[in-house]
Design a protein around this motif. Sequence first.
Motif, PDB file in Angstrom:
ATOM      1  N   LEU A  48     -22.476 -34.300  20.710  1.00 55.33           N
ATOM      2  CA  LEU A  48     -23.590 -33.574  20.104  1.00 55.33           C
ATOM      3  C   LEU A  48     -23.170 -32.908  18.795  1.00 55.33           C
ATOM      4  CD1 LEU A  48     -25.278 -31.918  23.234  1.00 55.33           C
ATOM      5  CD2 LEU A  48     -26.115 -33.839  21.892  1.00 55.33           C
ATOM      6  N   ASN A  49     -21.961 -33.192  18.352  1.00 56.24           N
ATOM      7  CA  ASN A  49     -21.462 -32.662  17.089  1.00 56.24           C
ATOM      8  C   ASN A  49     -21.703 -33.699  15.985  1.00 56.24           C
ATOM      9  OD1 ASN A  49     -20.074 -31.681  14.902  1.00 56.24           O
ATOM     10  ND2 ASN A  49     -18.092 -31.530  15.923  1.00 56.24           N
ATOM     11  N   PRO A  50     -22.568 -33.393  14.999  1.00 53.73           N
ATOM     12  CA  PRO A  50     -22.852 -34.341  13.923  1.00 53.73           C
ATOM     13  C   PRO A  50     -21.608 -34.760  13.145  1.00 53.73           C
ATOM     14  CG  PRO A  50     -24.484 -32.583  13.936  1.00 53.73           C
ATOM     15  CD  PRO A  50     -23.391 -32.173  14.887  1.00 53.73           C
ATOM     16  N   GLY A  51     -20.552 -33.973  13.204  1.00 55.77           N
ATOM     17  CA  GLY A  51     -19.318 -34.308  12.509  1.00 55.77           C
ATOM     18  C   GLY A  51     -18.498 -35.367  13.212  1.00 55.77           C
ATOM     19  N   ASP A  52     -18.808 -35.628  14.478  1.00 56.00           N
ATOM     20  CA  ASP A  52     -18.092 -36.651  15.246  1.00 56.00           C
ATOM     21  C   ASP A  52     -18.780 -38.000  15.074  1.00 56.00           C
ATOM     22  OD1 ASP A  52     -16.296 -34.809  16.241  1.00 56.00           O
ATOM     23  OD2 ASP A  52     -17.482 -34.412  18.044  1.00 56.00           O
TER      24      ASP A  52
ATOM     25  N   LYS B  15     -28.097 -34.410  29.309  1.00 51.22           N
ATOM     26  CA  LYS B  15     -27.014 -33.933  28.454  1.00 51.22           C
ATOM     27  C   LYS B  15     -27.266 -34.264  26.983  1.00 51.22           C
ATOM     28  CE  LYS B  15     -23.336 -34.368  31.957  1.00 51.22           C
ATOM     29  NZ  LYS B  15     -23.965 -35.161  33.044  1.00 51.22           N
ATOM     30  N   LEU B  16     -27.673 -35.484  26.728  1.00 53.85           N
ATOM     31  CA  LEU B  16     -27.905 -35.922  25.357  1.00 53.85           C
ATOM     32  C   LEU B  16     -29.373 -35.731  24.983  1.00 53.85           C
ATOM     33  CD1 LEU B  16     -25.777 -39.198  25.209  1.00 53.85           C
ATOM     34  CD2 LEU B  16     -25.091 -36.844  24.655  1.00 53.85           C
ATOM     35  N   LYS B  17     -29.600 -34.942  23.962  1.00 56.35           N
ATOM     36  CA  LYS B  17     -30.965 -34.647  23.529  1.00 56.35           C
ATOM     37  C   LYS B  17     -31.047 -34.704  22.008  1.00 56.35           C
ATOM     38  CE  LYS B  17     -31.560 -31.335  27.361  1.00 56.35           C
ATOM     39  NZ  LYS B  17     -32.602 -32.046  28.141  1.00 56.35           N
ATOM     40  N   GLY B  18     -32.207 -35.066  21.515  1.00 55.63           N
ATOM     41  CA  GLY B  18     -32.438 -35.049  20.081  1.00 55.63           C
ATOM     42  C   GLY B  18     -32.155 -36.362  19.389  1.00 55.63           C
ATOM     43  N   GLU B  19     -32.002 -36.290  18.080  1.00 56.97           N
ATOM     44  CA  GLU B  19     -31.890 -37.475  17.240  1.00 56.97           C
ATOM     45  C   GLU B  19     -30.452 -37.993  17.127  1.00 56.97           C
ATOM     46  OE1 GLU B  19     -33.652 -36.764  13.452  1.00 56.97           O
ATOM     47  OE2 GLU B  19     -35.635 -36.276  14.279  1.00 56.97           O
TER      48      GLU B  19
ATOM     49  N   ILE C 253     -23.838 -41.488  15.812  1.00 56.34           N
ATOM     50  CA  ILE C 253     -23.794 -40.228  15.083  1.00 56.34           C
ATOM     51  C   ILE C 253     -24.964 -39.334  15.482  1.00 56.34           C
ATOM     52  CG2 ILE C 253     -23.725 -39.184  12.792  1.00 56.34           C
ATOM     53  CD1 ILE C 253     -22.893 -41.981  11.724  1.00 56.34           C
ATOM     54  N   LYS C 254     -24.661 -38.093  15.809  1.00 59.72           N
ATOM     55  CA  LYS C 254     -25.703 -37.110  16.132  1.00 59.72           C
ATOM     56  C   LYS C 254     -26.299 -36.569  14.844  1.00 59.72           C
ATOM     57  CE  LYS C 254     -28.040 -34.226  18.775  1.00 59.72           C
ATOM     58  NZ  LYS C 254     -29.220 -34.282  17.876  1.00 59.72           N
ATOM     59  N   HIS C 255     -27.613 -36.502  14.783  1.00 58.35           N
ATOM     60  CA  HIS C 255     -28.271 -35.886  13.636  1.00 58.35           C
ATOM     61  C   HIS C 255     -28.234 -34.364  13.771  1.00 58.35           C
ATOM     62  CE1 HIS C 255     -30.968 -39.490  12.226  1.00 58.35           C
ATOM     63  NE2 HIS C 255     -29.676 -39.725  12.116  1.00 58.35           N
ATOM     64  N   LYS C 256     -28.322 -33.684  12.672  1.00 58.49           N
ATOM     65  CA  LYS C 256     -28.368 -32.223  12.687  1.00 58.49           C
ATOM     66  C   LYS C 256     -29.771 -31.773  13.084  1.00 58.49           C
ATOM     67  CE  LYS C 256     -24.751 -31.569   9.209  1.00 58.49           C
ATOM     68  NZ  LYS C 256     -24.400 -31.025   7.871  1.00 58.49           N
ATOM     69  N   ASP C 257     -29.905 -31.277  14.300  1.00 62.21           N
ATOM     70  CA  ASP C 257     -31.172 -30.747  14.787  1.00 62.21           C
ATOM     71  C   ASP C 257     -30.877 -29.581  15.721  1.00 62.21           C
ATOM     72  OD1 ASP C 257     -30.329 -31.892  17.191  1.00 62.21           O
ATOM     73  OD2 ASP C 257     -31.664 -33.616  17.048  1.00 62.21           O
TER      74      ASP C 257
END
Length: 200
Positions: A63-67, A137-141, A158-162
């Motif tokens: 859930l870290n957009p940097g990962d 556990k995994l939510k969002g974009e 890649i996780k988006h920033k939300d």
Amino acid sequence: MSLVKYKSKRNFSETTEPEAGKSVQGKHVFVVQRHHATQLHYDFRLEIDGVLKSWAIPKGPSLNPGDKRLAMQVEDHPYDYKDFQGTIPQGNYGAGTVYIWDKGTFELIHPGNKTFDKEALQEIKDGDLKVILKGRKLKGEFALVHMKGRGENAWLLIKHKDKYATDEYNSEDYTPQRVKDAGIRYKAAEKKVAAKGGKH
């Protein structure tokens, strides 16, 4: 979509992995399975066009957009695989323990003018699939982006920033200890049997 490659790798008289399954119209599921095989990894699967499009993620989703997690695309899996967890016996493809780490539904961030399946398949073909996950556990974009110049199977998840994004995330921190222990025990037993030249 064809499941020939999936079926060719498995002996269904030995493994309890499913052979088929029919998707439910109007619902699009995703599942993440923690797979303690030769190498521990997480299998990320999205239901598209009646099958589970699948990627193996060595470090697990984040859930870290940097990962920017490496995600290696593998063969399509049957729809009923979304419910599979347990043990794949030694000597079979993917031998090890499988745990349903997360499950839910997903949507496309950009639905487009085509049907869901056609739009999703086009995004995969274009190497840029963007989805909204609705799991425990995994939510969002999230985005699945093909890595050019690294072969046809290499992608990044890649996780988006939300509002669901976080600064640090380790999938193993959200895995029950009993599941970790079961995988370790299985691999230890497998090594003993292999050393003796036999099977379970």
